[in-house]
Design a protein around this motif. Sequence first.
Motif, PDB file in Angstrom:
ATOM      1  N   SER A 141       0.869  -1.177   0.000  1.00  0.00           N
ATOM      2  CA  SER A 141       0.000   0.000   0.000  1.00  0.00           C
ATOM      3  C   SER A 141       0.904   1.224   0.000  1.00  0.00           C
ATOM      4  O   SER A 141       2.135   1.102  -0.060  1.00  0.00           O
ATOM      5  CB  SER A 141      -0.931  -0.016   1.221  1.00  0.00           C
ATOM      6  OG  SER A 141      -0.187  -0.052   2.418  1.00  0.00           O
ATOM      7  N   CYS A 189       4.132   1.540   2.005  1.00  0.00           N
ATOM      8  CA  CYS A 189       4.262   0.287   2.755  1.00  0.00           C
ATOM      9  C   CYS A 189       4.439  -0.880   1.777  1.00  0.00           C
ATOM     10  O   CYS A 189       3.447  -1.367   1.219  1.00  0.00           O
ATOM     11  CB  CYS A 189       3.038   0.042   3.628  1.00  0.00           C
ATOM     12  SG  CYS A 189       2.719   1.315   4.863  1.00  0.00           S
ATOM     13  N   GLN A 196       2.222  -4.898   4.636  1.00  0.00           N
ATOM     14  CA  GLN A 196       1.208  -4.304   5.499  1.00  0.00           C
ATOM     15  C   GLN A 196       1.762  -3.847   6.847  1.00  0.00           C
ATOM     16  O   GLN A 196       1.251  -2.901   7.440  1.00  0.00           O
ATOM     17  CB  GLN A 196       0.075  -5.316   5.732  1.00  0.00           C
ATOM     18  CG  GLN A 196      -0.756  -5.613   4.493  1.00  0.00           C
ATOM     19  CD  GLN A 196      -1.685  -4.470   4.148  1.00  0.00           C
ATOM     20  OE1 GLN A 196      -2.634  -4.186   4.859  1.00  0.00           O
ATOM     21  NE2 GLN A 196      -1.401  -3.792   3.037  1.00  0.00           N
ATOM     22  N   ASN A 197       2.798  -4.521   7.345  1.00  0.00           N
ATOM     23  CA  ASN A 197       3.332  -4.213   8.670  1.00  0.00           C
ATOM     24  C   ASN A 197       4.855  -4.160   8.632  1.00  0.00           C
ATOM     25  O   ASN A 197       5.495  -4.917   7.899  1.00  0.00           O
ATOM     26  CB  ASN A 197       2.893  -5.270   9.679  1.00  0.00           C
ATOM     27  CG  ASN A 197       1.388  -5.395   9.777  1.00  0.00           C
ATOM     28  OD1 ASN A 197       0.722  -4.627  10.472  1.00  0.00           O
ATOM     29  ND2 ASN A 197       0.819  -6.369   9.067  1.00  0.00           N
ATOM     30  N   CYS A 238       4.646   0.960   9.340  1.00  0.00           N
ATOM     31  CA  CYS A 238       3.361   0.564   8.775  1.00  0.00           C
ATOM     32  C   CYS A 238       2.631  -0.414   9.684  1.00  0.00           C
ATOM     33  O   CYS A 238       3.228  -1.371  10.187  1.00  0.00           O
ATOM     34  CB  CYS A 238       3.566  -0.084   7.404  1.00  0.00           C
ATOM     35  SG  CYS A 238       4.280   1.038   6.177  1.00  0.00           S
ATOM     36  N   ASP A 285      -1.074  -2.502   9.464  1.00  0.00           N
ATOM     37  CA  ASP A 285      -2.268  -2.818   8.669  1.00  0.00           C
ATOM     38  C   ASP A 285      -2.360  -1.959   7.411  1.00  0.00           C
ATOM     39  O   ASP A 285      -3.443  -1.516   7.005  1.00  0.00           O
ATOM     40  CB  ASP A 285      -3.537  -2.643   9.513  1.00  0.00           C
ATOM     41  CG  ASP A 285      -3.591  -3.615  10.677  1.00  0.00           C
ATOM     42  OD1 ASP A 285      -3.007  -4.717  10.555  1.00  0.00           O
ATOM     43  OD2 ASP A 285      -4.213  -3.295  11.700  1.00  0.00           O
ATOM     44  N   GLY A 286      -1.203  -1.703   6.788  1.00  0.00           N
ATOM     45  CA  GLY A 286      -1.180  -0.977   5.526  1.00  0.00           C
ATOM     46  C   GLY A 286      -1.240   0.525   5.653  1.00  0.00           C
ATOM     47  O   GLY A 286      -1.222   1.234   4.635  1.00  0.00           O
TER      48      GLY A 286
END
Length: 289
Positions: A114, A117, A120-121, A138, A140-141
């Motif tokens: 994303s 990112c 996601q993490n 990051c 959860d995105g």
Amino acid sequence: MAFKSVAVFLACFVVLASSQVPRIPRKKPANPPARTIADSERDAEITNTCPEDGFFADAEQCDKYYECRNGQIIEKLCPDGMVFNDYSPQEEKCDLPFNIDCSQRPKLQTPIPSLNCPRQNGYFSHDDPKECKIFYYCVDGKFNMITCPDGLVYNEKTGICTWPDEAKKKGCGAADVFAFDCPAVNETFGLTHPRYADPDDCQFFYVCINGNTPRRSGCKLGQAFDDVSKKCEWARKVPECADWYKGQLTDAELEALENPPTPKPKPAGSPSRRKPMRPVKGKQAEVEE
């Protein structure tokens, strides 16, 4: 003929006996994923039988692990960007890649990128390789931008801010971050880590590690680096930096920094703030003579 009858009888007995041996049914994993023959053979030790109840790392994929409960096996994945920490079979914990050695099981799940990112993490560098001190955290995105303190750069190997020579990131070396080169040092001079004043900022100076790797450091507010004594002094005592804080701090503020008020001593015999001890039930409190 009698010999032949005996042989037939023994053969029938062996067949009947073997058919009476009970077979222990093998339990299938709960919600088993689609697997190839090669995968099944490779992970047979975990996916076919549970060594014990607990959580166990996959042999090749660092963010995959298995939960074993009463002989049932469940395959699991850490959140994208996290990897499984296998320090204890009794703990189900996904961790940052910087904290886990994944060299023996380097495979990872397909990333879900994303904005800013790549996964996601986790912690990630800025897209611009010349941007050395900005990085992203990051969850959860969703990203948070973090900036390293002056003189430090983001270290992709550790996920924290470190000195440029420790990060070893291309385009973010000491020569790129600092507009300063350590002068050649005469080894007979005896200084292993010589200090030099920052040519542009009186409050800061450079420490040249082993005489050749610069690291920027600074004096506290109100002070300046004295290039003669090679230590921090109050700015008004360093001729070339006497007016460095003019317009930033008043004379009264500088005076207060140089001469902080002396804390007043506590008066003798002041009462204690401790609560008095209660006498133990059934016992008389002792009185000091």
